[in-house]
Scaffold this active site. Structure first.
Site, mmCIF file in Angstrom:
data_model
loop_
_atom_site.group_PDB
_atom_site.id
_atom_site.type_symbol
_atom_site.label_atom_id
_atom_site.label_comp_id
_atom_site.label_asym_id
_atom_site.label_seq_id
_atom_site.Cartn_x
_atom_site.Cartn_y
_atom_site.Cartn_z
ATOM 1 N N SER A 246 0.784 -1.233 0.000
ATOM 2 C CA SER A 246 0.000 0.000 0.000
ATOM 3 C C SER A 246 0.812 1.275 0.000
ATOM 4 C CB SER A 246 -0.922 0.015 1.195
ATOM 5 O OG SER A 246 -0.169 0.165 2.359
ATOM 6 N N HIS A 274 -5.455 -4.321 -0.809
ATOM 7 C CA HIS A 274 -5.438 -3.154 -1.700
ATOM 8 C C HIS A 274 -5.723 -3.523 -3.142
ATOM 9 C CE1 HIS A 274 -4.273 -0.299 1.358
ATOM 10 N NE2 HIS A 274 -3.593 -1.316 1.878
ATOM 11 N N LYS A 305 -12.133 -1.031 1.694
ATOM 12 C CA LYS A 305 -11.406 -0.146 0.781
ATOM 13 C C LYS A 305 -12.204 -0.078 -0.528
ATOM 14 C CE LYS A 305 -7.187 -1.036 3.384
ATOM 15 N NZ LYS A 305 -7.401 -0.011 4.417
HETATM 16 C C1 LIG Z 1 -2.080 -4.644 3.591
HETATM 17 C C2 LIG Z 1 -3.182 -4.402 4.563
HETATM 18 N N1 LIG Z 1 -3.754 -5.449 5.171
HETATM 19 C C3 LIG Z 1 -4.740 -5.271 6.054
HETATM 20 C C4 LIG Z 1 -5.210 -4.018 6.372
HETATM 21 C C5 LIG Z 1 -6.311 -3.865 7.352
HETATM 22 O O1 LIG Z 1 -7.531 -3.752 6.667
HETATM 23 P P1 LIG Z 1 -8.750 -2.993 7.358
HETATM 24 O O2 LIG Z 1 -8.555 -1.542 7.081
HETATM 25 O O3 LIG Z 1 -9.959 -3.568 6.721
HETATM 26 O O4 LIG Z 1 -8.663 -3.309 8.817
HETATM 27 C C6 LIG Z 1 -4.646 -2.902 5.780
HETATM 28 C C7 LIG Z 1 -5.153 -1.551 6.118
HETATM 29 O O5 LIG Z 1 -4.845 -0.551 5.586
HETATM 30 C C8 LIG Z 1 -3.601 -3.094 4.847
HETATM 31 O O6 LIG Z 1 -3.011 -2.058 4.268
#
Ligand SMILES: Cc1ncc(COP(=O)(O)O)c(C=O)c1O
Length: 462
Positions: A246, A274, A305
Site C-alpha cells: 500500500s 489493496h 477499501k
Molecule cells: C495490507 C493491509 N492489510 C490489512 C489491512 C487492514 O484492513 P482494514 O482496514 O480492513 O482493517 C490494511 C489496512 O490498511 C492493509 O493495508
C-alpha cells in the site's frame, strides 16, 4: 491507509522507555505541567532497571505520556486526524470541520478507491437491511449473531475468489491477526515466512502466534527459496505476503512465490486488501488478474477499501475456513458485523464482479495524474498500481505541505511519515478515484507545483 510495523523487533515498543527517560522537562504547552514537577517524576531507577523511568504515582504516567507525545511532535510524526463529513453523491468532496468552522475539501487519499461507499446499490442494500433486520447483529457469530446476510456475503466472497469457503471478520486487520495468529499457534511446529514489508496486522498476528518465523526480502522469491531450504522439509510452513503493497504500490510476483512455496510444500497466505475490487476481470484482485487464484491457499481481503464498506475476510478450502472458525478467538469472541454492513458489502462485490466501468475510469485518472506530475517534475515513485507515492523525503516538510494543501487549497492528502514508511521516504500517498474531475486534477497539480517551489524541493528530471 495502512500503517506497517517493522518486523525486526525495532518498532517503538522496545525503545519507548529509554526514550522517555531522556526527557528532562514536560513541554511548555503541557496543560498538566504541574503533574510533572518536581524533577522526581519519573526518576531514574537503579540496579538492573537503571535507565528506565520509575512510576510511583499517577502523575508519572501523565508525564511519560506527554513526553512521548511531544517527542512525536518534535519529529514531525504526530498524527493529526482531519475531521471530515463525507458527502454522499459528491465523493470525493467532503466538508472538513475545524475549530474555526467548516471548509469544503477534495479528498485525494481515500481508500474508498472506486467511490463505492456512495453507490446507490450499496446504500440501498444497507437501508433495506436496516429496515428488515435492525441495527446490530445481536451477538457473536456463535451466539445468535449469525445473520442470513453474513452467509450470503461469505458465499459471495468464496465465489469471488474461486474458493470453497469464506469467513468474515470485523476488519481486514482482525482477519489477518486472527487467521495468522491461529494458524501459527495451533499447527504444531509451524514456521511462518513473512515478506519484509508485510502489513502490521500480519506482523502482529505472526507475533501473537509465537510460531517460529523468518523474514524474506521483499518480493524476492529467490530469497524465499533460499530461506525455506534451510527449514526441515517436514515442518509445516506458511508463506505470508501481500499482492499490492500500500505504501509503495508495487505488486508481488505471485506465481513465482507460489512456485517456491509449492516446491517446499508450504501453504500460501495472500493479503489482497489493496487489490480486491480493483484488479482482475471480476475484481477479485491480482491473483485473479494473473490467473493464479487456485494456486494460493488462502486469500485475505477487506470490505473497507474498494468495496466501500467495512469488515475483513479470508477465503480458502472448507476445511481451513472451518478450522479458523472453530479455533480462532478473534473470530468467535466478538460481535458479528451488522447485517446492513454485510448486505452493503455483498451488493458492492456483486456490482464490481459485473462492472469494470469504475476500474477502467480509475486507471485512466491515475494515468492522467501521473502524466501531470511528470510534466511538472514532481517526483513520484513509479509502480504498476493505482497508488501514487509523491516523494517528499522529510517529515516536517511532508506535514507542512499536507497542512498547506488542506488549509489553503482545500486539498486533503494525509502525510505519510515514519514509522509507516522508513525515515527519509516521507511521502504524500495519492489515490485518484474514478470520480476526480479534470478540474480536481488541475487544481491538485498547480497547488503541488506552488508548494514544491516554496519548499525548494527537488524536481524530477524528465
Ligand atoms: C495490507 C493491509 N492489510 C490489512 C489491512 C487492514 O484492513 P482494514 O482496514 O480492513 O482493517 C490494511 C489496512 O490498511 C492493509 O493495508
Amino acid at each position: 491507509m495502512t500503517d506497517s510495523l517493522r518486523q525486526d523487533g525495532s518498532s517503538h515498543r522496545s525503545d519507548d522507555v529509554a526514550d522517555a527517560h531522556q526527557a528532562d522537562a514536560p513541554p511548555a504547552t503541557c496543560p498538566a505541567a504541574h503533574l510533572a514537577a518536581p524533577r522526581s517524576a519519573p526518576e531514574d531507577t537503579h540496579g538492573e532497571n537503571a535507565g528506565k523511568p520509575a512510576f510511583h504515582k499517577p502523575g508519572d504516567f501523565e508525564w511519560f505520556f506527554r513526553r512521548k507525545l511531544s517527542g512525536l511532535r518534535e519529529a514531525g510524526n504526530y498524527r493529526v486526524f482531519a475531521e471530515l463529513e463525507r458527502k454522499k453523491g459528491n465523493f470525493p468532496k467532503a466538508v472538513r470541520h475545524t475549530s474555526d468552522g467548516q471548509q469544503d475539501v477534495t479528498v485525494w487519499c481515500s481508500n474508498d478507491y472506486l467511490g463505492m461507499g456512495q453507490m446507490a446499490c450499496v446504500t440501498d442494500a444497507m437501508h433495506h437491511a436496516i429496515e428488515t433486520c435492525g441495527a446490530g447483529a445481536g451477538g457473536t457469530r456463535n451466539i445468535s449473531g449469525t445473520n442470513h446476510q453474513h452467509i450470503l456475503l461469505e458465499r459471495e466472497l468464496a465465489d469471488l475468489h474461486g474458493k470453497e469457503s469464506a469467513l468474515i471478520f470485523s476488519s481486514g486487520y482482525v482477519s489477518n491477526w486472527a487467521s495468522l495468529g491461529t494458524l501459527g499457534a495451533t499447527i504444531p511446529d509451524c514456521v511462518i515466512a513473512s515478506d519484509a514489508l508485510n502489513h502490521a496486522s500480519m506482523i502482529e498476528g505472526i507475533r501473537h502466534s509465537r510460531a517460529d518465523k523468518f523474514i524474506w526480502k521483499h518480493n524476492d522469491p529467490e530469497d524465499l527459496d533460499r530461506k525455506l531450504a534451510e527449514i526441515d522439509p517436514a515442518r509445516p510452513k506458511i508463506v505470508a505476503f501481500e499482492s499490492v503493497y500500500s505504501m509503495d504500490g508495487d505488486i508481488a510476483p505471485i506465481a513465482e512465490i507460489c512456485d517456491v512455496a509449492e516446491a517446499h510444500g508450504a501453504m500460501t497466505y495472500l493479503d489482497e486488501v489493496h487489490a480486491v475490487g480493483m484488479y482482475g476481470p471480476r475484481g477479485a484482485g491480482i491473483a485473479e488478474r494473473d490467473g493464479v487464484m487456485d494456486r494460493v491457499t488462502m486469500i485475505e481481503g477487506t470490505l473497507g477499501k474498494a468495496f466501500g464498506v467495512m469488515g475483513g475476510y479470508v477465503t480458502g478450502t472448507a476445511a481451513v475456513c472451518d478450522y479458523i472458525r472453530s479455533f480462532s478467538s478473534g473470530f468467535i469472541f466478538t460481535t458479528a458485523i451488522p447485517p446492513a454492513v454485510a448486505a452493503g458489502a455483498t451488493a458492492s462485490i456483486r456490482h464490481l464482479k459485473a462492472s469494470s466501468t469504475e476500474r477502467d475510469r480509475q486507471k485512466e485518472r491515475v494515468a492522467k495524474v501521473r502524466a501531470a506530475l511528470d510534466a511538472n517534475g514532481i517526483p513520484h515513485q513509479p509502480n504498476p498500481s493505482h497508488i501514487i507515492p509523491v516523494m517528499v523525503g522529510d517529515p516536517k516538510k511532508c506535514k507542512f505541505i499536507s497542512d498547506v494543501l488542506l488549509d489553503q487549497f482545500g486539498i486533503y492528502i494525509q502525510p505519510i511519515n515514519y514509522p509507516t514508511v522508513p525515515k527519509g521516504t516521507e511521502r504524500l500517498r495519492i489515490t485518484p478515484s474514478p470520480l476526480h474531475t479534470d478540474d480536481d486534477i488541475d487544481h491538485l497539480i498547480s497547488a503541488l507545483n506552488e508548494l514544491w517551489s516554496h519548499c525548494a524541493l527537488s524536481r524530477a528530471v524528465a
